[in-house]
Each structure stands twice: as structure tokens, then as C-alpha cells.
Design an enzyme around this catalytic site. Structure first.
Site, PDB file in Angstrom:
ATOM      1  NE  ARG A 101     -37.227  44.573 -40.457  1.00  0.00           N
ATOM      2  CZ  ARG A 101     -36.768  44.071 -41.600  1.00  0.00           C
ATOM      3  NH1 ARG A 101     -36.119  42.922 -41.607  1.00  0.00           N
ATOM      4  NH2 ARG A 101     -36.950  44.722 -42.729  1.00  0.00           N
ATOM      5  CG  HIS A 128     -41.178  46.519 -45.441  1.00  0.00           C
ATOM      6  ND1 HIS A 128     -40.366  47.382 -44.750  1.00  0.00           N
ATOM      7  CD2 HIS A 128     -40.349  45.554 -45.968  1.00  0.00           C
ATOM      8  CE1 HIS A 128     -39.106  46.971 -44.853  1.00  0.00           C
ATOM      9  NE2 HIS A 128     -39.069  45.866 -45.586  1.00  0.00           N
ATOM     10  CG  ASP A 226     -42.548  39.495 -49.416  1.00  0.00           C
ATOM     11  OD1 ASP A 226     -41.393  39.090 -49.170  1.00  0.00           O
ATOM     12  OD2 ASP A 226     -43.260  40.072 -48.561  1.00  0.00           O
TER      13      ASP A 226
END
Ligand code: CP
Ligand code: NVA
Length: 315
Positions: A101, A128, A226
Site C-alpha cells: 500500500r 485499488h 468513497d
């Protein structure tokens, strides 16, 4: 070496295989409980996480493996003492699979140059992919299919989650409408949009970017939003961003325009009263915690498939 860097690189068949494997693992976890025996996952983190860290680590444990949490802030890589190339070449002498990440997607691509074990993108500023595979698994569970379902995304669209939705949905035959403010800093990366449109032409679906939330919501089967403040966005931008994104908040009024039985997704973390109201995220159409749970089944599936492709599954 097969990696998962971006859904742009994965075919519809590969995505479908990951979703089917995650479904089987969820139904029959005992069949996979030894496939990572004496195998090690290294989890490289430059940013915070709840779901990704816990679901990968738990998933590795459940499959008989071991996971190392590697925080770059306490590493030679993070302090600038060691290059990405030397770090990854060293790591690959110890571990069987890596997830990372990171801030910059270019750093992930640099890692892939040196990785002799599978590498999984666990979020970069750009994309992602593992998230969207788990999301598609969730949608399929609730709606019984993917093909033909209308996806609507609301809010920050110059965003990792939006980009991965754009790479993934058209390939699976799902039309997608992105509703976001006007401006390059809020709209999808034009290269991603072009790739999505090319994939959509092949599957015969539509990809649209609109600046009116109601237009996107009408008839949608899947409503997705999001955070307006992704991990990499400086905190001093909060007030300006709240102002610009508020017209794209997912509300019960917006949800009422969607198709009957529409589901609401948010990759989480979420803030009630920001990208969606509390009534929406805590309401009957929200599947956000199934979505979060499926991260674990999907991560197990990805580790299983990539270790298998690398000839590294436990015998
Ligand atoms: N959705 C997601 O990736 O959550 P975390 O940031 O908690 O890992
Ligand atoms: N767009 C969000 C996703 C969090 C999982 C971020 O990058 O913070």
C-alpha cells in the site's frame, strides 16, 4: 511473474476466476486451510489501514501461512537509506508473496520490476484493484449476477477506487456512470477513462462522466461512493472539498431514484454526513460490511491464485 498491479492488466476471465475462487473460499474455508503452510506474506504499508491489513493478515493465518506487517516509516526504505530495488530483491529472498500500500503507483511498478514473487497492489493513489474485486463479489452475492447491472459512482472521481471501477466494470459488462464535480482534480484520469471506454465498446456497455448526481442515480443497480478525503489528500483541503463534493452526497432522496433493490457500497472508511448520510450507510440497502468482509475472502483468493501461478502453494 504474475502480479495484481491494476485491473487494467487483468482480463474479464481472470477477474471472474478471482471472484469465483473467493466465493468458494468463503463457502468452504477448510479446503484452503493448509495452502499457505510455511508460506510468508510481506505487507508493506506507507499509509494507514484497518480492512486491508486485517483481512490480508487474517487470510494468511486462515490458510496456514504467516504475515509480516512492514511499516515503511520504520524501514530503511522509508528513511531513504535503501532503494526500492534493493529492498524488494532482499525481501524476495525471504518471503513468498508481497502486498504493498503505497502513495505513488510508479513506486509499485518499480517494485514489480524487481519482484520474483507475486506482488499485489493494496492501494496506491492511482488504483485499488483488490477492493473492486471484493466489491464485485459483494454485488454478485446480492444481485445474483454482474453483467448488465448499472453502476453509479458519486463524489471524488480522480481517485483510486473510481479508477479501478472504471477498469473493472466495463470489462465485466457493467455500464458505469461517474457523477463528480467539473475539473481535472475531481474527474477520472483521462487515460483511465479512455481505457474504460475502449473496454466498454468491446462489451457493448456505456461509460459516462456526468456532473449531476440525480442523472447518475436514475435506474442504477449499484450506488458507490468513497471518502472525499483520501489518505493522501492534505487535511487543509477539507473545507474546500466538502463544499465542492456536497452536491454528490448519497442521500435517501438520491437512493430513491435508483432501481428497486439497488445496493449501496462504500469501500470504507466512511464519514456519516459527508460522502453519504447516516440513513443511507446504516439503511437496508447498504452492504458495506459484507463488502468489508469480502475483502478477506478475496485476498485469500488472490494469494491462492497468485501463489499457484508462481508454483509456490504448499503441497
Ligand atoms: N477499504 C480499505 O482499503 O480500507 P482500509 O484503508 O481500512 O484498508
Ligand atoms: N480513496 C480512498 C480509499 C480508501 C480505502 C483513499 O485512498 O484513502
Amino acid at each position: 511473474m504474475k502480479h495484481l498491479l491494476s485491473l487494467e492488466d487483468w482480463s474479464a476471465d481472470e477477474m471472474a476466476e478471482a471472484i469465483a475462487t473467493a466465493r468458494t473460499i468463503k463457502a468452504h474455508p477448510e479446503r484452503y486451510e493448509n495452502c499457505m503452510r510455511r508460506r510468508t506474506l510481506c505487507m508493506i504499508f506507507e499509509k494507514p489501514s484497518l480492512r486491508t491489513r486485517l483481512s490480508f493478515e487474517t487470510g494468511a493465518t486462515q490458510m496456514g501461512g504467516h504475515a509480516i506487517y512492514y511499516d515503511t516509516s520504520t524501514s530503511p526504505l522509508g528513511s531513504g537509506k535503501e532503494s526500492i530495488g534493493d529492498t524488494v530483491q532482499t525481501m524476495c529472498r525471504y518471503v513468498d508473496i508481497i502486498m504493498a500500500r503505497l502513495f505513488k503507483h510508479e513506486d509499485l511498478l518499480e517494485m514489480a520490476k524487481y519482484a520474483t514473487v507475486p506482488l499485489i497492489n493494496a492501494l496506491t493513489n492511482f488504483s485499488h484493484p483488490g477492493q473492486i474485486l471484493a466489491d464485485l463479489q459483494t454485488v454478485e452475492e446480492h444481485k445474483g449476477r454482474l453483467e448488465g447491472l448499472k453502476v453509479a459512482y458519486f463524489g471524488d472521481a480522480f481517485n483510486n477506487v473510481t479508477h479501478s471501477l472504471l477498469f473493472g466494470c466495463p470489462k465485466m459488462g457493467m455500464p458505469i456512470t461517474v457523477a463528480c464535480p467539473e475539473g481535472a482534480e475531481y474527474e477520472p484520469d483521462p487515460k483511465v477513462l479512455a481505457a474504460a471506454q475502449a473496454a466498454a465498446e468491446r462489451t457493448g456497455v456505456e461509460v459516462r462522466v456526468v456532473h449531476d448526481a440525480a442523472e447518475a442515480a436514475r435506474g442504477a443497480d449499484v450506488l458507490y461512493t468513497d471518502s472525499w478525503m483520501s489518505y493522501h489528500i492534505p487535511k487543509d483541503q477539507a473545507a474546500a472539498r466538502i463544499k465542492v463534493f456536497t452536491p454528490f452526497q448519497v442521500t435517501t432522496q438520491l437512493l430513491a431514484l435508483a432501481a428497486p433493490g439497488a445496493v449501496f457500497l462504500n469501500c470504507l472508511p466512511a464519514i456519516r454526513g459527508m460522502e453519504q448520510t447516516a440513513e443511507v450507510i446504516d439503511g437496508p440497502q447498504s452492504v458495506v460490511f459484507d463488502e468489508a468482509e469480502n475483502r478477506m475472502h478475496m485476498h485469500k483468493a488472490l494469494m491462492y491464485l497468485l501463489l499457484d501461478a508462481a508454483g509456490r502453494l504448499a503441497k
